[in-house]
Design an enzyme around this catalytic site. Structure first.
Site, PDB file in Angstrom:
ATOM      1  N   GLU A 139       0.895  -0.511   0.008  1.00 44.90           N
ATOM      2  CA  GLU A 139       0.100  -0.288  -0.177  1.00 44.90           C
ATOM      3  C   GLU A 139       0.967   1.025  -0.023  1.00 44.90           C
ATOM      4  O   GLU A 139       1.602   0.857   0.809  1.00 44.90           O
ATOM      5  CB  GLU A 139      -1.453   0.179   1.462  1.00 44.90           C
ATOM      6  CG  GLU A 139      -2.041  -0.788   1.473  1.00 44.90           C
ATOM      7  CD  GLU A 139      -2.972  -0.432   2.234  1.00 44.90           C
ATOM      8  OE1 GLU A 139      -4.304  -1.171   1.873  1.00 44.90           O
ATOM      9  OE2 GLU A 139      -2.587  -0.314   3.385  1.00 44.90           O
ATOM     10  N   CYS A 140       0.611   2.414  -0.978  1.00 43.95           N
ATOM     11  CA  CYS A 140       1.222   3.799  -0.509  1.00 43.95           C
ATOM     12  C   CYS A 140       2.812   3.058  -1.147  1.00 43.95           C
ATOM     13  O   CYS A 140       3.381   3.033  -1.749  1.00 43.95           O
ATOM     14  CB  CYS A 140       0.838   4.361   0.100  1.00 43.95           C
ATOM     15  SG  CYS A 140       0.978   6.503  -0.227  1.00 43.95           S
ATOM     16  N   GLY A 141       3.566   4.029   0.412  1.00 42.32           N
ATOM     17  CA  GLY A 141       4.655   3.563   0.346  1.00 42.32           C
ATOM     18  C   GLY A 141       5.109   2.211  -0.084  1.00 42.32           C
ATOM     19  O   GLY A 141       6.233   1.866  -0.346  1.00 42.32           O
ATOM     20  N   THR A 143      -0.975  -0.660  -4.941  1.00 42.15           N
ATOM     21  CA  THR A 143      -1.364   0.424  -5.104  1.00 42.15           C
ATOM     22  C   THR A 143      -1.311   1.735  -3.798  1.00 42.15           C
ATOM     23  O   THR A 143      -0.583   1.367  -3.037  1.00 42.15           O
ATOM     24  CB  THR A 143      -3.283  -0.166  -5.043  1.00 42.15           C
ATOM     25  OG1 THR A 143      -3.927   2.144  -5.429  1.00 42.15           O
ATOM     26  CG2 THR A 143      -3.612  -0.788  -3.932  1.00 42.15           C
TER      27      THR A 143
END
Length: 434
Positions: free
Chosen positions: A324-326, A425
Site C-alpha cells: 500500500e502506498c509506500g 496500489t
C-alpha cells in the site's frame, strides 16, 4: 461503564492532537484507564495516542464504515477502559458533499453516538471573535452537542480576559501558548511517534500542563456512557493470510490498528520484520504485507538492503505480496528521492515512482478489484483513501489492480499494478464494502 468524549475544532492546526494527548496523559496519571479513537483516515496521530494511552488507537469513519461497523468499533474501544477520547480529523463539520451521516465528517460520528464535543479554539490572532466561532459551531447542527470549550494558544492575561468574556459555552480551561510542546511535522503530517525518543517526558509535561490549566473534573463530567454495542468477528477487511509477514519500521508504519486487531481476532498471526534492518519476511508466513510509510526518506537504505531484496523476491515466487502506498513504491522498479537520485527497488512490479516530481493526491477512494488478490475476489469493493506526494512516473507493464472512484462516486480510472502473486496500489484500505 466506559464513557466517551470527542475533542474537535473548527479546523486543522487548532491543537486537537496536543489537547487529546494532554487529556489522555492527565487522566491516566489520575489512575483512569483511557483509550483514544480518531475520526477519518489517519494513521500518524493514532500512533501518538497509542503511546499516551498504552493501547492501540483505531479509527471511526462514517464514509468508509457502515453503521454496524461503527457501533462495533466504539463498543470494542470501550471494553475495559474508563474513558474513550475521540479526536476529530480536520474541522468538526468538514467532510464530503454528501448527506449528513455519510460524509466522513467528525460531526457524523458525534451525532450518531450522541457524543459530547469538547471544542478546541485556537485563539491566535483573535480576541472576542472566538465567541462567535464557538456559538456558530454550537448552533450549526442541533444533532451535535458542543458541551464545552478549551481556549488554546492564549498569549497573556489580557488576551484570556477578552476571549473568556465573549464565550457563551462552558469554558473548561485555557492552554497558554507554549512553544516547547509543539509537535514537529513533515509532508504527510506529524513526525512519527516511533521516531521521537522523548515521548514519556513529553507526555508527563502535557499531563502537568493539563492539571494546571484545565478543569479535568469538568471535562470528565462532560463525557457520556457508551451506548454502542457490537459483536466481534465481523472484520472490516478479512485477514490476507493465516500467518502475515508485516513490514514494520520507520519506512513502513502506516497500518491501521483496527485491521491488525481484527486480523488477530480472526485467528491470524502477524510476523513483523524490518526492511531497514535488512530483514526479509518470515519463511513460515503465507503472505506478506508492505504498508505505507516513508520509503522516500529511506530509499538509499532500502536499495542497499540485500537480504530484504532477496527475501522478498524469493517469497514472491510462491506466496502473495501486497503493498500500500509506500509499500507499492518499494515493490516497483525504481524510486527517485527528493534530490533527484534514482534508487533501485524490488522490481516485483514494473512501475517507477518519484518524490522529486511531487503531486499531492488526497481523498477518499472506492476500489473495485479487477482480478483476484489477497484483498478479495475480482469485483470486490473496498473503501479507503489516498494521501501521498509521490507520483508514478512510469506506469510499467503490469495489469491494473483496481478501478477507483472518489468519495462522491466520480470515476478516477484504473490504478495500481498486479503481476502474478504480487499486487500494489497507492490506495490505503479501511474496509470492505458490500
Amino acid at each position: 461503564m466506559s464513557r466517551v468524549l470527542m475533542v474537535a475544532a473548527p479546523r486543522s492546526g487548532s491543537g486537537k492532537t496536543t489537547v487529546t494527548l494532554a487529556l489522555l496523559s492527565a487522566f491516566r496519571r489520575r489512575g483512569l484507564s483511557v483509550r483514544a479513537l480518531k475520526t477519518g483516515p489517519d494513521y500518524i496521530d493514532p500512533a501518538f495516542h497509542q503511546e499516551a494511552s498504552g493501547v492501540p488507537c483505531a479509527n471511526l469513519d462514517s464514509w468508509a464504515m457502515s453503521g454496524p461497523a461503527l457501533e462495533s468499533r466504539l463498543a470494542r474501544a470501550g471494553e475495559g477502559v474508563d474513558l474513550v477520547i475521540v479526536e476529530s480529523s480536520m474541522g468538526l463539520f468538514d467532510g464530503l458533499a454528501l448527506p449528513d451521516g455519510q460524509r466522513g465528517a467528525a460531526s457524523d460520528i458525534a451525532a450518531h453516538f450522541a457524543m459530547p464535543v469538547l471544542l478546541v479554539l485556537d485563539t491566535s490572532g483573535q480576541g472576542q471573535s472566538v465567541g462567535a466561532v464557538a456559538q456558530g459551531l454550537s448552533q450549526w447542527d442541533e444533532t451535535v452537542t458542543v458541551a464545552g470549550v478549551i481556549l488554546n494558544n492564549i498569549a497573556s492575561d489580557r488576551h484570556e480576559k477578552l476571549c473568556r468574556a465573549a464565550l457563551r459555552e462552558p469554558l473548561c480551561g485555557v492552554f497558554r501558548r507554549d512553544r516547547s510542546i509543539v509537535l514537529p511535522e513533515r509532508h504527510l503530517g506529524l513526525v512519527q511517534a516511533r521516531e521521537r525518543g522523548d515521548l514519556a517526558g513529553f507526555f508527563d509535561s502535557l499531563a502537568s500542563k493539563a492539571e494546571a490549566e484545565l478543569d479535568l473534573d469538568a471535562i470528565f463530567a462532560l463525557s457520556r456512557p457508551i451506548a454502542a454495542t457490537g459483536v466481534k468477528g465481523a472484520s472490516l477487511v478479512n485477514p490476507p493470510g493465516q500467518r502475515i509477514a508485516l513490514a514494520d519500521d520507520a519506512a513502513f508504519s502506516f497500518l491501521y490498528a483496527h485491521l491488525a486487531e481484527e486480523w488477530r481476532e480472526a485467528g491470524a498471526e502477524i510476523l513483523p520484520f524490518s526492511p531497514l534492518r535488512n530483514e526479509g519476511p518470515d519463511e513460515s508466513a503465507d503472505c506478506c504485507w508492505l504498508p505505507g510509510g516513508y520509503p522516500e526518506l529511506h530509499a538509499a537504505a532500502l536499495a542497499s538492503a540485500s537480504r530484504f531484496r532477496d527475501g522478498m523476491r524469493h517469497f514472491a515466487l510462491t506466496r502473495p505480496i501486497h503493498g500500500e502506498c509506500g509499500g507499492f513504491m518499494v515493490l516497483g522498479a525504481g524510486l527517485e528521492d527528493s534530490t533527484g537520485t534514482d534508487h533501485e527497488m524490488l522490481g516485483l512490479l514494473s512501475h517507477e515512482t518519484s518524490f522529486a516530481k511531487r503531486k499531492m493526491a488526497l481523498g477518499y477512494r472506492q476500489a473495485t478489484l479487477l482480478r483476484h488478490s489477497i484483498l478479495g475476489a475480482e469485483g470486490a469493493r473496498l473503501r479507503g483513501h489516498e494521501f501521498h506526494y509521490a507520483r508514478v512516473t512510469d506506469p510499467g507493464s503490469d495489469a491494473a489492480f483496481a478501478r477507483l472512484q472518489d468519495g462522491e462516486g466520480h470515476d478516477l480510472g484504473v490504478a495500481g499494478g498486479q503481476r502474478g502473486l504480487v499486487s500494489g496500489t497507492f490506495f490505503h484500505v479501511l474496509s470492505r464494502w458490500a
